[in-house]
Scaffold this active site. Structure first.
Site, PDB file in Angstrom:
ATOM      1  N   GLU A 113       0.832  -1.204   0.000  1.00  0.00           N
ATOM      2  CA  GLU A 113       0.000   0.000   0.000  1.00  0.00           C
ATOM      3  C   GLU A 113       0.871   1.261   0.000  1.00  0.00           C
ATOM      4  O   GLU A 113       0.677   2.173   0.814  1.00  0.00           O
ATOM      5  CB  GLU A 113      -0.971  -0.039   1.183  1.00  0.00           C
ATOM      6  CG  GLU A 113      -1.864  -1.278   1.118  1.00  0.00           C
ATOM      7  CD  GLU A 113      -2.848  -1.417   2.261  1.00  0.00           C
ATOM      8  OE1 GLU A 113      -2.811  -0.580   3.183  1.00  0.00           O
ATOM      9  OE2 GLU A 113      -3.653  -2.366   2.246  1.00  0.00           O
ATOM     10  N   GLU A 124      -4.671  -9.199  -0.962  1.00  0.00           N
ATOM     11  CA  GLU A 124      -5.089  -8.873   0.400  1.00  0.00           C
ATOM     12  C   GLU A 124      -6.493  -8.303   0.399  1.00  0.00           C
ATOM     13  O   GLU A 124      -6.821  -7.402  -0.381  1.00  0.00           O
ATOM     14  CB  GLU A 124      -4.120  -7.871   1.030  1.00  0.00           C
ATOM     15  CG  GLU A 124      -4.407  -7.593   2.498  1.00  0.00           C
ATOM     16  CD  GLU A 124      -3.384  -6.652   3.113  1.00  0.00           C
ATOM     17  OE1 GLU A 124      -2.164  -6.842   2.870  1.00  0.00           O
ATOM     18  OE2 GLU A 124      -3.794  -5.720   3.830  1.00  0.00           O
TER      19      GLU A 124
END
Length: 487
Positions: A217, A319
């Site tokens: 991220e 994820e």
């Protein structure tokens, strides 16, 4: 005989019970001209690995399909999830100083979310020197090896943050103001760190990583230095520099066949934006695009899939997580992914977590005791236990239906999600060469009491099946009366 692709069609009609016939919604599911072969289901070890990685019973629950009983829940038998993908986190934290420098400990970071770094002293690069501690992070590595021993076959090395001493502020939870805290003097060290762990695993741990993902991220802006976990801001311009460096270092260490995955952005939109911003030379070293599903019901899934396919790169949802313990939000977004994103693998972030909503099983981080099993575990079982690696995913015009075909076994799996009032499922699979036979089925009603319950079998007659779907339910069907293709 092998059926022509044009004849391999599953036709479904899902009708609200007691509705008039003109309200029937027609949906078709077909085998695409270029079938998408399912690679598997997985998870990231990370925090739960540090807290619970020594437990064989939890490894059985995650990485086998055996029935499992946990001592905290006597008399309760849980379905093993059969995950085959394991993501191992290369840690960033350490209490050991480097000269006069010490790690800045973020005040809000939970101890079980501080993953032990393996390279402790930048002055000692040799991985057999005291500058490396290969005994650190023992519990997460124990779970990695337990997964291997239970049949997991995809192993991804990933990083939430470079080690603390590579960071300008020595803080592995990020930098204020969305700043970049990876020191330019340590760009090459970061690539060396990941490549050396991958080399060590191959040579000493008895497993070979199948992908390495250097970012987590990185464009989200979450990592401000006061967070509850490790994280690092790495914008696309910096990713473009680091990706070729990692490729060069992997090659130098004899890992030419180890693919790179990127960029593990938090949402479909960020993943698409980052992929577009990476120059061709950076995209060229990425063999697998990883995306996280935290945009949930929103986001340009189809656009991302098209952009990745144009570069002939495979796509994973590496994820996903949400805060709804009943599992219906998980199921809804998973079905959207199968319809629009079309990944070849799908991973849940932390099946065991300290949050009741985010977890399949909640645990207490202080005493490592399991507290509660949520319906989410049973919802996940409908997918991970039945849609198995090697199956061909079928195209569906209806996101409430996921179907997959095992040609060799002559097995068709259909998972039906019903959100709302009771409905009726109608399957017409005569074109698949179905012969009369019994249809096995499992039901979970997350907002009621039914948990992955094996229902009485149904009869498949003349290639058709009619079955009620209770309100707010997931039902999985295994139909083994399909003519298999000859080898």
């Amino acid at each position: 005989m092998k059926l022509p692709l044009s004849l391999l069609m599953l036709v479904t009609a899902i009708t609200p019970m007691f509705a008039a016939s003109e309200n029937v919604r027609q949906a078709s599911t077909t085998v695409p001209a270029t079938p998408l072969v399912w690679e598997g289901w997985g998870t990231s070890l990370c925090w739960m690995g540090k807290a619970l990685g020594e437990r064989d019973d939890i490894a059985d629950l995650l990485f086998t399909t055996k029935p499992v009983t946990l001592p905290e829940f006597p008399g309760q038998t849980l379905p093993g999830l059969g995950l085959t993908i394991v993501r191992y986190n290369a840690g960033a934290s350490s209490t050991r100083p480097v000269g006069d420098l010490r790690m800045e400990v973020p005040p809000k970071t939970f101890p079980h979310r501080q993953i032990d770094a393996l390279w402790l002293d930048p002055a000692q690069r040799d991985p057999v020197s005291p500058g490396w501690d290969w005994n650190a992070d023992a519990a997460q590595r124990a779970m990695l090896l337990k997964a291997r021993d239970r049949g997991a076959n995809h192993f991804e090395l990933f990083s939430n943050s470079p080690p603390w001493w590579m960071l300008t502020n020595r803080n592995p939870s990020g930098a204020p103001g969305n700043g970049v805290n990876l020191d330019p003097a340590h760009h090459a060290d970061f690539a060396y760190y990941l490549a050396t762990i991958a080399r060590r695993a191959r040579d000493h741990w008895g497993l070979a990583f199948t992908t390495v993902s250097p970012f987590n991220e990185p464009s989200s802006g979450y990592w401000k230095g006061d967070g509850k976990q490790e994280g690092s801001n790495l914008p696309p311009s910096l990713q473009a520099k680091l990706l070729p460096m990692l490729r060069t270092e992997l090659d130098r260490q004899g890992l030419r066949e180890l693919p790179i995955a990127a960029s593990d952005e938090t949402s479909y939109k960020q993943a698409l934006d980052t992929w577009k911003q990476l120059p061709p030379e950076a995209r060229a070293v990425v063999a697998q695009v990883n995306v996280h599903g935290y945009q949930h019901r929103k986001g340009p899934r189809a656009e991302l899939a098209a952009a990745v396919a144009a570069d002939k790169t495979r796509l994973w949802n590496s994820e996903y997580g949400d805060s709804k313990a009943d599992g219906l939000e998980l199921a809804h977004n998973l079905h959207l992914d199968f319809q629009l994103l079309r990944p070849s693998a799908w991973c849940y972030w932390q099946p065991l977590d300290t949050s009741l909503g985010w977890s399949f099983i909640q645990f207490d981080a202080a005493d490592r005791r399991l507290l509660a099993v949520t319906p989410k575990l049973y919802v996940m079982a409908h997918y991970s236990r039945h849609l198995r690696p090697g199956m061909e995913l079928l195209d569906s015009s209806d996101p409430s239906i996921i179907a997959a075909l095992d040609r060799t076994a002559g097995l068709l799996v259909v998972v039906a999600l019903n959100e709302g009032p009771a409905r009726e499922l109608r399957l017409d699979i005569a074109a698949l060469g179905a012969s009369p036979g019994r249809v096995r089925r499992w039901l979970t009603e997350p907002r009621r009491e039914t948990r992955y319950h094996l229902l009485p079998a149904l009869e498949l007659e003349r290639g058709s099946l009619v079955c009620p779907l209770p309100p707010d339910s997931i039902q999985t069907f295994e139909i083994s009366a399909i003519v298999p293709a000859k080898k």
